[in-house]
Enzyme design. Structure first.
Site, PDB file in Angstrom:
ATOM      1  N   SER A 148      55.228 -19.681  36.607  1.00  0.00           N
ATOM      2  CA  SER A 148      54.088 -20.608  36.478  1.00  0.00           C
ATOM      3  C   SER A 148      54.492 -21.908  37.158  1.00  0.00           C
ATOM      4  O   SER A 148      55.684 -22.168  37.368  1.00  0.00           O
ATOM      5  CB  SER A 148      53.843 -20.868  34.986  1.00  0.00           C
ATOM      6  OG  SER A 148      52.997 -21.976  34.791  1.00  0.00           O
ATOM      7  N   TYR A 161      56.611 -22.758  26.265  1.00  0.00           N
ATOM      8  CA  TYR A 161      56.136 -22.142  27.522  1.00  0.00           C
ATOM      9  C   TYR A 161      56.903 -22.728  28.707  1.00  0.00           C
ATOM     10  O   TYR A 161      57.383 -21.991  29.581  1.00  0.00           O
ATOM     11  CB  TYR A 161      54.635 -22.405  27.650  1.00  0.00           C
ATOM     12  CG  TYR A 161      53.934 -21.652  28.772  1.00  0.00           C
ATOM     13  CD1 TYR A 161      53.482 -20.348  28.587  1.00  0.00           C
ATOM     14  CD2 TYR A 161      53.721 -22.254  30.010  1.00  0.00           C
ATOM     15  CE1 TYR A 161      52.824 -19.663  29.606  1.00  0.00           C
ATOM     16  CE2 TYR A 161      53.063 -21.571  31.039  1.00  0.00           C
ATOM     17  CZ  TYR A 161      52.622 -20.279  30.825  1.00  0.00           C
ATOM     18  OH  TYR A 161      51.972 -19.602  31.842  1.00  0.00           O
TER      19      TYR A 161
HETATM   20  P1  NAD Z   1      46.278 -12.726  29.812  1.00  0.00           P
HETATM   21  O1  NAD Z   1      46.248 -13.235  28.398  1.00  0.00           O
HETATM   22  O2  NAD Z   1      45.007 -12.271  30.444  1.00  0.00           O
HETATM   23  O3  NAD Z   1      47.338 -11.546  29.960  1.00  0.00           O
HETATM   24  C1  NAD Z   1      48.526 -11.489  29.224  1.00  0.00           C
HETATM   25  C2  NAD Z   1      48.978 -10.045  29.164  1.00  0.00           C
HETATM   26  O4  NAD Z   1      50.196 -10.003  28.393  1.00  0.00           O
HETATM   27  C3  NAD Z   1      47.970  -9.125  28.447  1.00  0.00           C
HETATM   28  O5  NAD Z   1      47.965  -7.849  29.052  1.00  0.00           O
HETATM   29  C4  NAD Z   1      48.552  -9.019  27.048  1.00  0.00           C
HETATM   30  O6  NAD Z   1      48.173  -7.826  26.366  1.00  0.00           O
HETATM   31  C5  NAD Z   1      50.034  -9.032  27.369  1.00  0.00           C
HETATM   32  N1  NAD Z   1      50.873  -9.348  26.209  1.00  0.00           N
HETATM   33  C6  NAD Z   1      50.750 -10.373  25.338  1.00  0.00           C
HETATM   34  N2  NAD Z   1      51.677 -10.272  24.383  1.00  0.00           N
HETATM   35  C7  NAD Z   1      52.399  -9.147  24.664  1.00  0.00           C
HETATM   36  C8  NAD Z   1      53.489  -8.497  24.041  1.00  0.00           C
HETATM   37  N3  NAD Z   1      54.043  -8.968  22.917  1.00  0.00           N
HETATM   38  N4  NAD Z   1      53.964  -7.370  24.607  1.00  0.00           N
HETATM   39  C9  NAD Z   1      53.403  -6.851  25.730  1.00  0.00           C
HETATM   40  N5  NAD Z   1      52.353  -7.422  26.356  1.00  0.00           N
HETATM   41  C10 NAD Z   1      51.871  -8.559  25.823  1.00  0.00           C
HETATM   42  O7  NAD Z   1      46.952 -13.921  30.640  1.00  0.00           O
HETATM   43  P2  NAD Z   1      47.264 -14.114  32.186  1.00  0.00           P
HETATM   44  O8  NAD Z   1      46.768 -15.457  32.526  1.00  0.00           O
HETATM   45  O9  NAD Z   1      46.855 -12.951  32.991  1.00  0.00           O
HETATM   46  O10 NAD Z   1      48.855 -14.222  32.120  1.00  0.00           O
HETATM   47  C11 NAD Z   1      49.730 -13.338  32.807  1.00  0.00           C
HETATM   48  C12 NAD Z   1      50.995 -14.085  33.178  1.00  0.00           C
HETATM   49  O11 NAD Z   1      50.670 -15.093  34.133  1.00  0.00           O
HETATM   50  C13 NAD Z   1      51.671 -14.795  32.019  1.00  0.00           C
HETATM   51  O12 NAD Z   1      53.073 -14.660  32.114  1.00  0.00           O
HETATM   52  C14 NAD Z   1      51.271 -16.238  32.211  1.00  0.00           C
HETATM   53  O13 NAD Z   1      52.204 -17.119  31.671  1.00  0.00           O
HETATM   54  C15 NAD Z   1      51.252 -16.311  33.723  1.00  0.00           C
HETATM   55  N6  NAD Z   1      50.462 -17.420  34.263  1.00  0.00           N
HETATM   56  C16 NAD Z   1      49.129 -17.514  34.042  1.00  0.00           C
HETATM   57  C17 NAD Z   1      48.423 -18.581  34.591  1.00  0.00           C
HETATM   58  C18 NAD Z   1      46.947 -18.749  34.395  1.00  0.00           C
HETATM   59  O14 NAD Z   1      46.422 -19.811  34.769  1.00  0.00           O
HETATM   60  N7  NAD Z   1      46.233 -17.767  33.874  1.00  0.00           N
HETATM   61  C19 NAD Z   1      49.099 -19.539  35.344  1.00  0.00           C
HETATM   62  C20 NAD Z   1      50.458 -19.417  35.546  1.00  0.00           C
HETATM   63  C21 NAD Z   1      51.143 -18.337  35.008  1.00  0.00           C
END
Ligand code: NAD
Length: 266
Positions: A148, A161
């Site tokens: 991130s 985080y």
């Molecule tokens: P999201 O909530 O849509 O997806 C998260 C995923 O992780 C889901 O499939 C969920 O079921 C899974 N998950 C949660 N807890 C879990 C566990 N204990 N075991 C296994 N799976 C688990 O969110 P996203 O935005 O798609 O996030 C995906 C990644 O991208 C994350 O690591 C997040 O930190 C990173 N990220 C997101 C953003 C953003 O703006 N959305 C920005 C930077 C980084």
């Protein structure tokens, strides 16, 4: 244009791929004909439909699911065994599962700290150490860690985080150094705001806290950090992952690669 033919015999795991960025990455790999293990939290009906929907029926690749909770080492080890039994050695590991919790450090519940560090950081350590032997035998591998902007800069109220994502950027560099001679690359992608469930929850809390509409809260969230003023698309991240798997990216390793609308350019 990336030549994607090479993906047809590749075995891929994407953690946290039942929604958001992970789902977009898993769909991309399945469409390119790779064998994919989906992981994440979701009900059985959703999973069965998902695996069936995204598999490329003309190729005959496998899209299968394992429910390992990324906060539990014992379940991660079960996923490793499942992968070996069903696909063999893993070629591409995308560590994407991640959760968020927002609170000032004095009020931050320690169980949330433990959970975020386990899912967003330690799960990568457990998976990588178990899949490297197979990649070394093939003398090829790709490890892509979805970090991130918070792996590079901080925001208030996100202690766990930010600590986990900074840790993930550091861990990616160590792995890259250790495996560089084996034609295995390891990189951290550092996205800014991508509109997924994880971000919708933060928009909803801004709306509630400031007593404003969801649209207004969305603008507040975007304008505060992301100079482009636009969300990054899930598919942009998926295509970037695809590029990192290509031959062209053979020497891109140990990097923290931003896709963030200039968030970290300041
Ligand atoms: P999201 O909530 O849509 O997806 C998260 C995923 O992780 C889901 O499939 C969920 O079921 C899974 N998950 C949660 N807890 C879990 C566990 N204990 N075991 C296994 N799976 C688990 O969110 P996203 O935005 O798609 O996030 C995906 C990644 O991208 C994350 O690591 C997040 O930190 C990173 N990220 C997101 C953003 C953003 O703006 N959305 C920005 C930077 C980084």
């Amino acid at each position: 244009m990336t030549d994607t033919e090479f993906l047809k015999d590749k075995n891929v795991i994407v953690t946290g791929s039942t929604s958001g960025i992970g789902l977009g990455i898993a769909k991309m790999f399945a469409k390119e004909g790779a064998n994919v293990i989906i992981n994440g939290l979701a009900d059985q009906f959703f999973i069965a439909n998902l695996c069936n929907d995204i598999v490329d029926k003309s190729v005959g690749n496998k899209v299968i699911y394992h429910s390992a909770d990324m906060s539990k080492e014992s379940e991660i080890i079960e996923l490793v065994k499942f992968a070996h039994d069903n696909l063999g050695a893993i070629d591409i590991l995308v560590n994407n599962a991640g959760v968020q919790y927002v609170a000032p450090i004095e009020e931050f519940p320690s169980e949330q700290w433990e959970k975020i560090i386990a899912i967003n950081l330690s799960s990568t350590f457990h998976l990588v150490r178990n899949f490297l032997a197979g990649m070394k035998i093939k003398n090829w591998g790709r490890i892509i860690n979805i970090a991130s902007t918070h792996g590079l800069v901080a925001s208030a109220n996100k202690s766990a985080y930010v600590a986990a994502k900074h840790g993930l950027v550091g861990l990616s560099k160590v792995i890259a150094l250790e495996v560089a001679a084996h034609n295995i690359t390891c990189n951290a992608i550092c996205p800014g705001w991508v509109r997924t469930d994880l971000v919708e929850k933060q928009i909803a809390s801004i709306a509630q806290e400031k007593n404003i509409s969801i649209n207004e809260a969305t603008n507040v969230l975007l304008c505060e950090k992301q100079p482009s003023g636009r969300f990054i698309e899930v598919d942009d991240i998926a295509q970037f992952v695809l590029f990192l798997c290509s031959k062209t990216a053979d020497n891109i390793t140990g990097a923290a690669l931003t896709v963030d609308g200039a968030w970290t350019a300041v």
